[in-house]
Motif scaffolding. Structure first.
Motif, PDB file in Angstrom:
ATOM      1  N   ALA A  76       0.842  -1.250  -0.051  1.00  0.00           N
ATOM      2  CA  ALA A  76       0.013   0.005   0.011  1.00  0.00           C
ATOM      3  C   ALA A  76       0.953   1.309  -0.032  1.00  0.00           C
ATOM      4  N   LEU A  77       1.866   1.173   0.872  1.00  0.00           N
ATOM      5  CA  LEU A  77       2.708   2.330   0.726  1.00  0.00           C
ATOM      6  C   LEU A  77       3.590   2.656  -0.557  1.00  0.00           C
ATOM      7  N   THR A  78       4.022   1.368  -1.239  1.00  0.00           N
ATOM      8  CA  THR A  78       4.542   1.517  -2.602  1.00  0.00           C
ATOM      9  C   THR A  78       3.579   2.111  -3.482  1.00  0.00           C
ATOM     10  N   VAL A  79       2.295   1.585  -3.780  1.00  0.00           N
ATOM     11  CA  VAL A  79       1.349   2.083  -4.586  1.00  0.00           C
ATOM     12  C   VAL A  79       1.117   3.717  -4.268  1.00  0.00           C
ATOM     13  N   VAL A  80       1.071   4.176  -3.048  1.00  0.00           N
ATOM     14  CA  VAL A  80       0.799   5.580  -2.768  1.00  0.00           C
ATOM     15  C   VAL A  80       2.052   6.317  -3.080  1.00  0.00           C
ATOM     16  N   ALA A  81       3.094   5.783  -2.941  1.00  0.00           N
ATOM     17  CA  ALA A  81       4.321   6.498  -3.373  1.00  0.00           C
ATOM     18  C   ALA A  81       4.831   6.364  -4.843  1.00  0.00           C
ATOM     19  N   LEU A  82       4.101   5.474  -5.483  1.00  0.00           N
ATOM     20  CA  LEU A  82       4.772   5.447  -7.129  1.00  0.00           C
ATOM     21  C   LEU A  82       4.636   6.552  -7.834  1.00  0.00           C
ATOM     22  N   PRO A  83       3.897   7.453  -7.931  1.00  0.00           N
ATOM     23  CA  PRO A  83       3.879   8.532  -8.672  1.00  0.00           C
ATOM     24  C   PRO A  83       4.991   9.290  -8.508  1.00  0.00           C
ATOM     25  N   VAL A  84       5.487   9.655  -7.231  1.00  0.00           N
ATOM     26  CA  VAL A  84       6.575  10.328  -7.149  1.00  0.00           C
ATOM     27  C   VAL A  84       7.959   9.667  -7.253  1.00  0.00           C
ATOM     28  N   LEU A  85       7.855   8.418  -7.018  1.00  0.00           N
ATOM     29  CA  LEU A  85       8.951   7.739  -7.192  1.00  0.00           C
ATOM     30  C   LEU A  85       9.427   7.179  -8.528  1.00  0.00           C
ATOM     31  N   LEU A  86       8.336   7.458  -9.510  1.00  0.00           N
ATOM     32  CA  LEU A  86       8.431   7.143 -10.973  1.00  0.00           C
ATOM     33  C   LEU A  86       8.734   8.302 -11.720  1.00  0.00           C
ATOM     34  N   ARG A  87       8.830   9.463 -11.085  1.00  0.00           N
ATOM     35  CA  ARG A  87       8.886  10.879 -11.690  1.00  0.00           C
ATOM     36  C   ARG A  87      10.307  10.954 -12.087  1.00  0.00           C
ATOM     37  N   PRO A  88      10.857  10.996 -13.187  1.00  0.00           N
ATOM     38  CA  PRO A  88      11.901  11.125 -13.893  1.00  0.00           C
ATOM     39  C   PRO A  88      12.680  12.568 -13.704  1.00  0.00           C
ATOM     40  N   GLY A  89      13.903  12.466 -13.461  1.00  0.00           N
ATOM     41  CA  GLY A  89      14.780  13.724 -13.541  1.00  0.00           C
ATOM     42  C   GLY A  89      14.465  14.849 -12.415  1.00  0.00           C
ATOM     43  N   ARG A  90      15.061  16.039 -12.697  1.00  0.00           N
ATOM     44  CA  ARG A  90      14.745  16.972 -11.870  1.00  0.00           C
ATOM     45  C   ARG A  90      13.710  17.698 -12.091  1.00  0.00           C
ATOM     46  N   ARG A  91      12.844  18.547 -11.456  1.00  0.00           N
ATOM     47  CA  ARG A  91      11.732  19.215 -11.322  1.00  0.00           C
ATOM     48  C   ARG A  91      12.479  21.063 -11.867  1.00  0.00           C
ATOM     49  N   ALA A  92      11.506  21.530 -12.580  1.00  0.00           N
ATOM     50  CA  ALA A  92      11.585  22.902 -12.838  1.00  0.00           C
ATOM     51  C   ALA A  92      11.260  23.857 -11.694  1.00  0.00           C
ATOM     52  N   ASN A  93      10.517  23.328 -11.073  1.00  0.00           N
ATOM     53  CA  ASN A  93      10.367  24.042  -9.579  1.00  0.00           C
ATOM     54  C   ASN A  93      10.437  23.055  -8.558  1.00  0.00           C
ATOM     55  N   ALA A  94      11.553  23.536  -7.787  1.00  0.00           N
ATOM     56  CA  ALA A  94      11.962  22.438  -6.775  1.00  0.00           C
ATOM     57  C   ALA A  94      10.935  22.662  -5.488  1.00  0.00           C
ATOM     58  N   SER A  95       9.927  23.555  -5.459  1.00  0.00           N
ATOM     59  CA  SER A  95       9.007  23.470  -4.459  1.00  0.00           C
ATOM     60  C   SER A  95       7.811  22.753  -4.541  1.00  0.00           C
ATOM     61  N   VAL A  96       7.789  22.110  -5.844  1.00  0.00           N
ATOM     62  CA  VAL A  96       6.651  21.264  -5.995  1.00  0.00           C
ATOM     63  C   VAL A  96       6.650  19.744  -5.236  1.00  0.00           C
ATOM     64  N   LEU A  97       7.730  19.273  -5.385  1.00  0.00           N
ATOM     65  CA  LEU A  97       8.188  18.023  -4.796  1.00  0.00           C
ATOM     66  C   LEU A  97       9.384  18.089  -4.139  1.00  0.00           C
ATOM     67  N   PRO A  98       9.535  18.925  -2.687  1.00  0.00           N
ATOM     68  CA  PRO A  98      10.722  19.234  -2.288  1.00  0.00           C
ATOM     69  C   PRO A  98      11.508  18.201  -1.456  1.00  0.00           C
ATOM     70  N   LEU A  99      10.971  16.966  -1.038  1.00  0.00           N
ATOM     71  CA  LEU A  99      11.572  16.036  -0.330  1.00  0.00           C
ATOM     72  C   LEU A  99      12.268  14.753  -1.006  1.00  0.00           C
ATOM     73  N   ASP A 100      13.035  14.241  -0.626  1.00  0.00           N
ATOM     74  CA  ASP A 100      13.517  12.880  -1.229  1.00  0.00           C
ATOM     75  C   ASP A 100      12.862  11.862  -0.989  1.00  0.00           C
ATOM     76  N   TYR A 101      11.803  11.788  -1.738  1.00  0.00           N
ATOM     77  CA  TYR A 101      10.929  10.696  -1.629  1.00  0.00           C
ATOM     78  C   TYR A 101      11.389   9.315  -1.660  1.00  0.00           C
ATOM     79  N   PRO A 102      12.325   8.807  -2.616  1.00  0.00           N
ATOM     80  CA  PRO A 102      12.796   7.690  -2.596  1.00  0.00           C
ATOM     81  C   PRO A 102      13.385   7.247  -1.483  1.00  0.00           C
TER      82      PRO A 102
END
Length: 133
Positions: A76-102
């Motif tokens: 269940a934790l993995t399914v919830v985390a999949l969108p941020v775990l599978l997001r490739p590369g750096r983001r243009a806006n660092a405040s969108v996903l600011p934490l180290d999700y993996p």
């Protein structure tokens, strides 16, 4: 027991009402309905059978309830985390996903494993104390 069931039913109906009122504001209702239908098909056609087969294999393999529960929580934790775990590369806006999700996901998995190991150790100690030596 009947009062608890009635309260839970009332809370469920209230939440259904909240969801229905939120759907009234949606502009693209067909997109929402397709997403909801797809989630039902994905769950009932793929996820639930895989979880049941894994549980059956674990039971036949002798795994106890604590291990099966830990695997359900980890899944269940993995399914919830999949969108941020599978997001490739750096983001243009660092405040969108600011934490180290993996890293945080790995920490959560380690906590699930540690709690499971602790529960198994406590259960083993309790059994040793009860059994006559």
């Amino acid at each position: 027991m009947k009062v608890t069931r009635a309260l839970l039913g009332a809370a469920g109906l209230a939440l259904i009402g909240v969801g229905a009122s939120l759907l009234a504001d949606v502009r693209d209702l067909t997109g929402v309905l397709v997403w909801l239908g797809g989630s039902v098909v994905l769950h009932d056609g793929l996820i639930a059978p895989l979880v049941l087969l894994a549980g059956l294999a674990l039971v036949r393999g002798g795994a106890c309830g604590a291990v099966r529960g830990a695997l359900v929580v980890a899944g269940a934790l993995t399914v919830v985390a999949l969108p941020v775990l599978l997001r490739p590369g750096r983001r243009a806006n660092a405040s969108v996903l600011p934490l180290d999700y993996p890293r945080n996901w790995l920490i959560a998995m380690a906590v699930v494993g540690a709690v499971t190991a602790l529960a198994l150790a406590v259960r083993g100690l309790a059994r040793r104390r009860r059994s006559p030596s």
